[in-house]
Structures are given as structure tokens and as C-alpha cells.
Design a protein around this motif. Structure first.
Motif, short mmCIF file in Angstrom:
data_model
loop_
_atom_site.label_atom_id
_atom_site.label_comp_id
_atom_site.label_asym_id
_atom_site.label_seq_id
_atom_site.Cartn_x
_atom_site.Cartn_y
_atom_site.Cartn_z
N PRO A 1 0.81 -1.24 0.00
CA PRO A 1 0.00 0.00 0.00
C PRO A 1 0.83 1.28 0.00
CG PRO A 1 -0.89 -1.58 1.55
CD PRO A 1 0.41 -2.15 1.08
N ILE A 2 2.11 1.19 0.38
CA ILE A 2 2.94 2.40 0.39
C ILE A 2 3.22 2.88 -1.03
CG2 ILE A 2 5.16 3.35 1.13
CD1 ILE A 2 5.32 1.17 3.20
N LEU A 3 3.34 1.95 -1.97
CA LEU A 3 3.74 2.32 -3.33
C LEU A 3 2.66 3.14 -4.03
CD1 LEU A 3 5.24 -1.11 -4.38
CD2 LEU A 3 6.47 0.96 -3.69
N TRP B 1 -1.75 2.76 -4.97
CA TRP B 1 -2.73 3.43 -4.10
C TRP B 1 -4.14 3.24 -4.64
CZ3 TRP B 1 -0.12 8.80 -2.83
CH2 TRP B 1 0.93 8.57 -1.94
N GLN B 2 -5.05 2.95 -3.71
CA GLN B 2 -6.43 2.72 -4.12
C GLN B 2 -7.31 3.39 -3.07
OE1 GLN B 2 -9.50 2.25 -5.08
NE2 GLN B 2 -9.79 0.13 -4.46
N GLY B 3 -7.51 4.68 -3.25
CA GLY B 3 -8.18 5.49 -2.24
C GLY B 3 -9.64 5.17 -2.01
N ASN B 4 -10.24 4.31 -2.83
CA ASN B 4 -11.63 3.94 -2.60
C ASN B 4 -11.77 2.88 -1.52
OD1 ASN B 4 -12.51 5.64 -4.64
ND2 ASN B 4 -12.33 4.05 -6.21
N GLU C 1 -7.02 2.65 3.60
CA GLU C 1 -6.94 3.67 4.65
C GLU C 1 -6.42 3.05 5.93
OE1 GLU C 1 -7.42 6.29 7.50
OE2 GLU C 1 -8.94 4.72 7.54
N VAL C 2 -6.96 1.87 6.28
CA VAL C 2 -6.52 1.16 7.49
C VAL C 2 -5.03 0.85 7.38
CG1 VAL C 2 -6.70 -0.97 8.80
CG2 VAL C 2 -8.77 0.16 8.00
N GLY C 3 -4.63 0.31 6.23
CA GLY C 3 -3.23 -0.08 6.05
C GLY C 3 -2.28 1.08 6.24
N MET C 4 -2.58 2.19 5.57
CA MET C 4 -1.71 3.36 5.66
C MET C 4 -1.65 3.88 7.09
SD MET C 4 -0.39 3.86 2.77
CE MET C 4 0.06 5.47 2.19
N CYS C 5 -2.83 3.99 7.72
CA CYS C 5 -2.89 4.57 9.07
C CYS C 5 -2.21 3.66 10.08
CB CYS C 5 -4.33 4.83 9.49
SG CYS C 5 -4.99 6.35 8.82
N VAL C 6 -2.41 2.35 9.96
CA VAL C 6 -1.81 1.45 10.94
C VAL C 6 -0.29 1.50 10.81
CG1 VAL C 6 -1.51 -0.97 11.59
CG2 VAL C 6 -3.79 -0.07 11.22
N MET C 7 0.20 1.53 9.58
CA MET C 7 1.65 1.62 9.39
C MET C 7 2.19 2.91 10.00
SD MET C 7 2.74 0.05 5.72
CE MET C 7 1.29 -0.05 4.74
N THR C 8 1.50 4.03 9.72
CA THR C 8 1.96 5.31 10.26
C THR C 8 1.88 5.31 11.78
OG1 THR C 8 0.87 6.24 8.34
CG2 THR C 8 1.75 7.79 9.92
N ALA D 1 -17.70 -4.51 -6.40
CA ALA D 1 -17.29 -4.30 -5.02
C ALA D 1 -15.85 -4.73 -4.81
CB ALA D 1 -18.22 -5.07 -4.08
N CYS D 2 -15.43 -5.81 -5.50
CA CYS D 2 -14.07 -6.31 -5.29
C CYS D 2 -13.03 -5.27 -5.71
CB CYS D 2 -13.87 -7.63 -6.04
SG CYS D 2 -14.17 -7.53 -7.80
N VAL D 3 -13.33 -4.55 -6.80
CA VAL D 3 -12.39 -3.54 -7.28
C VAL D 3 -12.30 -2.38 -6.30
CG1 VAL D 3 -11.98 -1.85 -9.10
CG2 VAL D 3 -12.66 -4.17 -9.69
N SER D 4 -13.49 -2.03 -5.75
CA SER D 4 -13.51 -0.95 -4.75
C SER D 4 -12.78 -1.39 -3.48
CB SER D 4 -14.95 -0.59 -4.43
OG SER D 4 -15.02 0.31 -3.37
N ALA D 5 -12.83 -2.70 -3.19
CA ALA D 5 -12.25 -3.20 -1.95
C ALA D 5 -10.73 -3.31 -2.03
CB ALA D 5 -12.84 -4.56 -1.61
N CYS D 6 -10.22 -3.72 -3.18
CA CYS D 6 -8.81 -4.08 -3.27
C CYS D 6 -7.91 -2.90 -2.93
CB CYS D 6 -8.46 -4.60 -4.66
SG CYS D 6 -6.76 -5.17 -4.73
N LEU D 7 -7.11 -3.03 -1.87
CA LEU D 7 -6.36 -1.88 -1.38
C LEU D 7 -5.11 -1.59 -2.18
CD1 LEU D 7 -4.54 -2.66 1.97
CD2 LEU D 7 -5.31 -4.40 0.40
N VAL D 8 -4.69 -2.52 -3.05
CA VAL D 8 -3.49 -2.26 -3.84
C VAL D 8 -3.82 -2.20 -5.33
CG1 VAL D 8 -1.78 -3.13 -2.23
CG2 VAL D 8 -2.99 -4.73 -3.70
#
Lengths: 433, 338
Positions: A122-124, A128-131, A136-143, B120-127
Motif C-alpha cells: 500500500p505504500i507504493l 494506491w487505491q483510495g476507494n 486507509e486502514v493499512g496506511m494509518c496502521v503503518m503510520t 465491489a471487489c475492485v472498490s475493496a482491493c487496497l493495492v
């Protein structure tokens, strides 16, 4: 520098304490073995996760650890942002709890991730996938993990600042300490800010699964409920930690101040309860409570045992004065939040067409229990090494309820004996570091 | 009191942050429209006879263990109500028991990823390992994936499968709409569609398929229920189904028309709109910290009825450098002035 033994169990001749320590160490060893099993043989061999239940006990433990670690930011806010200096003694136990809680949450998460070596992705920026709430959890927990360790830097440095045998180390630590202290206000504000963000996002994760989470828990304001429940469990966790640490280090926690802190808890608990019940009413989800089913029972346990019960208990001055009762009420709040997380992430998660319910495997239980035991041991070890406990004790009253509670189990018996009231007047400094 | 005020403050801040989300609520129900040239497949369940040639073609196209002619003839597999898995992106199930007796015959349903219009899966995927391609496919990039399986948690159809048995490099497995295989065959229809001998599967633009589906329903109202599954479900799917019996009897989940990502993203982007609410929240915290600090003499000095906070009776072996327990600059200042 004393022997290792004095660090783990400071008082000689206390065999029950050794037994409790041995029990925790044994659990931790089993947990490590389970962890090796998972990383060696994979998720299929070690867990009961399947096509329909991709998240299991480790994720429940993960989000529970993070919720219980909320004491770190709540005390930071109370003491450093609102400057309630008289509660300063809570800060370091809370910080250590939060630091270890987040560290172990990350360990549990790594065990659960299929490609744990990509945990930093998620750092890269190109990923990034802001939706995604999880982003959000990943970035915040790391920080926040970094923030927690930075907040620990002064404690670490002060341990060596006055070390006369190593003047260089001492000077280095003094310098680092000075720099850290300069930035500390900023770090604390950042920590409180991002804690609020990811604590809520942990709930928001399930807003995306409206058809799969039971209507008793699915609500668009899941994020608000998660944030509030994290805030409401933060202080009880710190209270219980202080009480237990007081026992363990024979330096009873100051009941008067703890009671004062606990006075605010009924307010927070009732705000949460009102919003949760109001949400159920507004969405018309209370009908599901009328049917006798596992989810409805679990919601009752969560709300009556974990919120309403401690709410009533903590409203009584007698309860707030007694370490046993206060610890018991705090434990109820903690368990309530853990059950809430389990309900959302496990019991309430009902995928269509699943052939059977998910039940954690032995290795999943073992790893989780081992990590909890390791956390407690490490807490004890670090509290002995660094100056974490800085309160002056006042008179101790009754420990009866928690003793009764503990005696009912074998594990509890060991803890109970370890917790037996001390004789007063002994030096609290028996522990050498 | 402080906690009370804090909780209140926080709720105000959050309510404020959610306000834009509430404004966006009007559009929450409406799914993101499908791209005009997005492709799809129309599955006419009434035409399928369960030959499983689509399964065989899919396995061949994706490099899984091939299905032999003998195993295709073994029709006992059909009755097992399988789910697409890590080694087969599509399966055909035979539905008999759930149907009304009057129906008298089995219905065969091909199951695979429906390639939601607003997945939903696309919206969910964090990377961003899962992506919605403009031509309609939802594709997966294993190199980005960290294996959190959030996509599996949110999929309303339970389609993504996971290679749990793979120790080191497990992947999420699901139909990729044969993306990237068009060049090899000079035909961009997915392998299963090309393999279907019964013309049960039609590959075309999604808009055109919808038109065709409704035409079929109007022309043969006795053969079809008046419902194109996937036209509106969770905001629409690229794969559309026509059936002679109600879809819930065939094991299709009954879903609303709202695409889950619309609500979830509206709330998330409300809370994070241009990073203003988080920054404002931190600013409020910082300001409170600054204004209530005791050396300004405006707030009451910490009268200490309880324990003396900075007292350290415990690790008092450390010679004091100032006070060993002070935690930050503010506190040191506060205590030194007393």
C-alpha cells in the motif's frame, strides 16, 4: 544487572507466580510453533478458512487487538491534548499496551495474508487505491505503528541517559531524547488524529458488504460505531492493565485516580449504547433480535454484558473504589468490544450458500492464544526494563470479585494466586533492572 | 466532563465530515453506468443442456487440468452444486430439486464471475490488483496482490476463489473474461462462449444484449420469466441471465439494485474529502493542546488530589536528569514551573 528470573518474576519464593509465567511462556511457545506451522505449510493446512469464509479468527484477533490498543490514543488525548496531568501515570502503560498491541496485530495480519511479503505494497503510489477502506486502514496502521515507536523513544533513551558506564551511549540517548521531546507534541497530535481515522475505517470495511453482514450489525454508520467502541474500550483496558501491573509489580495502582477516570466511562458507554440502539431502531433491524438465533444471542451478549452491565457497574461509586470490581467492569467492557468485533467479522458474516459455518482450527486458536500470551509476557518484561510504572500507590481494598471470577478456572487460579493481595509496607523496588 | 466534551466534539466533527456523504446519498443508489462499448455475455439458461464444453474450453484457455471426453460424459458431476474454484473459473450446475414439480425437467446454470459494472471487489482491493477494464472485464494482477482476501469478503456472488493450499504464492482466482487472449485467436469472445454448441451464450455489447434479452422475453413470454438477472442487480453485471424459472430457485442471490461501492465510497470520500476533515481534526487537537497548556496560566494548574504523577518510586535507580518521567516538552515545562 540481575538474573533473568527477577525480570520475569520479581519476588523470590513465589511459586504461583512462576507457574503463571511458565503457563504464559508455554502458551507463547505453542503459538510460535503454530506460527511456524502456518508459514511452513500454508493457510490450507493451518486454518479452516475456505471459499465462503475468507476471514477468520486471526482477523478477529487483529481488529480486537487494535481496538483494545485504543487506550494509547485515548490517554494521549486526555493527558497531552487536554492536559489532565494528574492522569499522567496512565500514559506509559497505555503506550506500551498500544505499541505491543499494534505490533502483535501486524504479526497476526502477516500470518493471515496469503502474500505476507507484499504487506508493504500500500505504500507504493502506483498501487494506491483510495476507494478502499482497507487501504486507509493499512496506511494509518503503518503510520501509527511508527508514531507509537517514536513515542516510546524518550522512554527508551531515558533508560540509558544516566548510564555512567557507557558515557557515549548516554550522550547519544540524551541527544535523541532532546530531539524526540521537541517533536513530541506533533507526534502525539498525529497519533490521536490517525487513530480516529483507522479505528473507524475498520468498521467501514463492512459497509461494502451489505448483503453478507447480518442486519443486526450492517449499518452505514459502522465506522462511527467502531470509533466510539474503540474510544470506550481504551480507558478500561488501560485501567485493567494498571491494576494487573500493580499486582504483578507489587505496586498497587492508585485507586483514587483510576476511579476518577472510570467516572467518565458510563457517559461514553451510554453514548455508544444510545447510538447503537437508535441505529437498530431506525433501520428496523430490531425484528431480527426477536428471533432466537446465534446472531441475536450474540448481540444481546455484546450489548447487555459488554455495554449495559459495565455501564451500571461503573455508575456505582462503590465499584469505582474497589480494584476488584473496577477491574471486573473494565474486563466486561473489553470483552464486549472483542465480542463486537467477533460478531461483525465472524458471527454476523453470513455468505449466501455456504455449506457450513466457519469454526477456527486448532492452529488458529493456538497462534492467537500464543500471541496474547507473548504480548502479556513482553509487556511484563518491558515494564520491568523501562520506567513504565510511575505511580504512587494508595490503599488497596477488596480484590474479591475478580478472585472469585478467576478461581473458576485452572488458568484463572494461577492468576488469582499470583494476584493475591500483598502485605503492605514492603519496598516496591525489589525489582532490579 | 472532558471525555464527554471530547466525545461530543468528535461526533460533531464526524457528523460534519459525513455531511457531504449525506449530500451524495442521492446518487448513492444509482450505479456508475456501464461504459458504452462495454462487452457482456447473455446466458440463456433455457438453452443449456449441461454438456460442460464451456468448462473444458475455460480450463484449456486458462491452463488448468484438461477435462477429458469421458469426464464430460459423466453427468453425475452436474448435480453437485459446485462453486467456481481456484482450478476452474466456471462450472455448470444442474438444478432439479428446487424446481416446482410441474417444471418436470432440469435446468443447467453456468456460474462464473459476473464482471459487475461497478464491482465491489475492485472498490475493496487496497493495492489495485483487481481492476475494471473499459471493455467490461474485472481482471486480477497477482504481482500487486497481498492476499488479504477482502475481495472475497465483499463479492455478493462469492466468485473469487483462493489458492489456500499454495504456501508461498497463493492467488485469487476468478474468471478474467479471457482478457488478453483475443490476439491469439483473432476473436475476442471468451473461450466458453466460442465452445458453446447450443448458442446458449451470446457475446456482444452489454447494451445490445439487454435489448436482445428483452426482445426474447416479449416474443416468448411463455418461455421466460420477465427478469434479466444482472441488468440492475448490484448496479448491473456484464454477464446477463435469462431463465424460464425464477432466479432465486436457481440459487441466484436476491440483491438490490444499488451498487455497494457507491454508498461505501460516498462515506469514505466524505470523511476524506480533499483531506480536509482529517487535517481539520488534527488542527483542532493541536489547537486544544496549545490553548489548554498550563503554562499559559489560563487553565487551572493540575491540582493533584491523587497520586503525584511524576513521582517515580519504582525505577528510582536511575539518577535523575531533571525528572526521568516527563514525556514531552509540554509536560516538562508544566511541571518545572510548579
Amino acid at each position: 544487572m540481575s538474573s533473568m528470573e527477577s525480570v520475569w518474576a520479581p519476588r523470590s519464593g513465589s511459586s504461583s507466580r512462576h507457574a503463571a509465567t511458565a503457563l504464559l511462556a508455554g502458551l507463547a511457545a505453542v503459538g510460535v510453533a503454530a506460527g511456524l506451522y502456518r508459514f511452513g505449510l500454508g493457510l490450507k493446512a493451518s486454518t479452516n478458512l475456505d471459499h465462503f469464509y475468507p476471514w477468520g479468527l486471526w482477523i478477529v484477533a487483529d481488529v480486537s487487538f487494535i481496538a483494545l490498543a485504543a487506550g494509547g490514543f485515548v490517554t494521549a488525548a486526555v493527558v497531552h491534548v487536554l492536559h489532565r496531568e494528574r492522569y499522567h501515570f496512565l500514559v506509559r502503560p497505555a503506550l506500551l499496551t498500544a505499541m505491543l498491541g499494534y505490533t502483535f496485530a501486524c504479526l497476526l495480519l502477516a500470518a493471515d495474508l496469503g502474500r505476507y511479503y507484499n504487506i508493504w505494497h500500500p505504500i507504493l503510489p502506483h498501487m494506491w487505491q483510495g476507494n478502499s477502506a482497507l487501504f486507509e486502514v493499512g496506511m494509518c496502521v503503518m503510520t501509527y505503528l511508527v508514531v507509537l515507536y517514536l513515542e516510546f523513544v524518550p522512554i527508551f533513551c531515558q533508560r540509558f541517559v544516566s548510564d555512567r558506564r557507557h558515557p557515549r551511549l548516554s550522550r547519544l540517548c540524551a541527544g535523541v531524547d532532546r530531539i524526540a521531546s521537541r517533536c513530541m507534541s506533533f507526534i502525539i497530535v498525529l497519533g490521536v488524529g490517525i487513530s480516529c481515522l483507522h479505528q473507524s475505517s475498520l468498521g467501514h470495511i463492512f459497509v461494502l458488504a451489505p448483503t453478507k453482514l447480518h442486519p443486526l450489525w450492517w449499518t452505514p454508520i459502522l465506522s462511527l460505531l467502531f470509533l466510539l467502541s474503540a474510544v470506550m474500550t481504551g480507558l478500561p483496558t488501560v485501567i485493567l492493565v494498571c491494576l494487573l501491573a500493580g499486582r504483578s509489580f507489587r505496586k498497587p495502582a492508585p485507586m483514587r485516580a483510576l476511579g476518577e477516570v472510570a467516572k467518565y466511562l458510563p457517559v461514553v458507554l451510554s453514548i455508544y449504547l444510545a447510538i447503537k440502539v437508535g441505529d437498530l431502531l431506525l433501520r428496523g433491524a430490531l425484528v431480527h433480535l426477536m428471533q432466537l438465533s446465534l446472531p441475536s444471542l450474540m448481540l444481546l451478549v455484546e450489548l447487555v454484558g459488554g455495554v449495559l452491565g459495565p455501564l451500571i457497574l461503573l455508575a456505582l461509586p462503590r465499584v469505582r473504589r474497589s480494584p476488584g470490581w473496577l477491574g471486573f467492569a473494565a474486563l466486561l467492557v473489553m470483552l464486549g468490544v472483542v465480542i463486537n468485533r467477533a460478531n461483525v467479522y465472524w458471527i454476523g458474516f453470513q455468505p449466501v450458500g455456504a455449506p457450513h459455518r466457519y469454526v477456527p482450527s486448532l492452529a488458529e486458536w493456538a497462534f492467537t492464544a500464543g500471541m496474547v500470551a507473548a504480548l502479556v509476557l513482553l509487556w511484563r518484561l518491558e515494564a520491568a526494563r523501562f520506567s513504565i510504572i510511575g505511580w504512587r500507590s494508595d490503599r488497596v481494598t477488596s480484590w474479591l470479585p475478580i478472585l472469585l471470577l478467576c478461581r473458576s478456572s485452572r488458568v484463572g487460579a494461577a492468576v488469582a494466586v499470583a494476584c493475591k493481595p500483598q502485605r503492605r509496607g514492603r519496598s516496591p523496588c525489589a525489582l532490579s533492572v | 466532563m472532558e471525555l464527554d466534551r471530547r466525545a461530543f466534539l468528535k461526533s460533531v466533527v464526524i457528523a460534519g465530515a459525513l455531511e457531504p456523504a449525506a449530500g451524495a446519498r442521492a446518487s448513492v443508489g444509482e450505479a456508475r453506468p456501464a461504459a458504452a462499448d462495454a462487452m457482456g455475455v447473455l446466458v440463456d439458461v433455457t438453452k443449456c443442456n449441461g454438456c460442460r464444453r464451456c468448462e473444458a474450453a475455460c480450463r484449456a484457455a486458462n491452463g488448468f487440468d484438461a477435462l477429458s471426453e469421458e469426464s464430460l460424459k459423466d453427468r453425475s458431476v452436474l448435480a453437485q452444486l459446485r462453486q467456481p474454484g481456484a482450478a476452474d473459473y466456471t462450472v455448470v450446475n444442474e438444478i432439479t430439486a428446487a424446481l416446482p414439480a410441474a417444471e418436470g425437467r432440469s435446468v443447467y446454470v453456468k456460474r462464473n464471475c459476473l464482471h459487475c459494472v461497478d464491482p465491489a471487489c475492485v472498490s475493496a482491493c487496497l493495492v489495485g490488483a483487481l481492476r475494471k477494464q473499459p471493455q467490461g472485464a474485472v481482471t486480477y494482477d497477482a504481482a500487486k496482490c497481498m492476499g488479504c482476501r477482502y475481495c472475497m469478503v465483499v463479492c455478493p456472488f462469492q466468485m473469487p476463489a483462493y489458492e489456500y493450499e499454495n504456501v508461498l504464492t497463493p492467488q485469487v482466482r476468478k474468471c478474467g473474461f479471457c482478457t488478453g487472449q483475443a490476439q491469439a485467436t483473432n476473436d475476442d469472445a471468451p473461450a466458453c462462449v466460442r465452445a458453446c454448441p447450443k448458442e446458449c451464450l451470446t457475446y456482444a455489447r452489454r447494451s445490445e444484449l439487454l435489448h436482445r434479452a428483452h426482445t426474447r422475453i416479449t416474443e416468448q413470454p411463455e418461455s421466460y420469466v420477465d427478469h434479466v438477472y444482472g441488468e440492475h442487480e448490484v448496479g448491473g453485471t456484464s454477464w446477463l441471465y435469462l431463465s424460464g424459472v425464477p432466479f432465486d430457485l436457481l440459487g441466484f442471490p436476491t440483491l438490490g439494485t444499488a451498487a455497494p461501492p457507491r454508498l461505501s465510497e460516498a462515506v469514505q470520500h466524505g470523511v476524506f474529502s480533499h483531506f480536509m476533515p482529517p487535517v481539520a481534526w488534527c488542527a483542532i487537537l493541536g489547537l486544544t493542546m496549545w490553548l489548554t497548556r498550563s503554562d499559559r496560566g489560563e487553565s487551572a494548574p493540575p491540582e493533584s488530589p491523587g497520586p503525584v504523577v511524576h513521582d517515580d518510586g519504582f525505577v528510582n535507580r536511575l539518577p535523575e536528569r531533571g525528572k526521568s518521567h516527563e514525556f514531552d516538552g509540554e509536560c516538562v515545562g508544566a511541571s518545572e514551573r510548579q
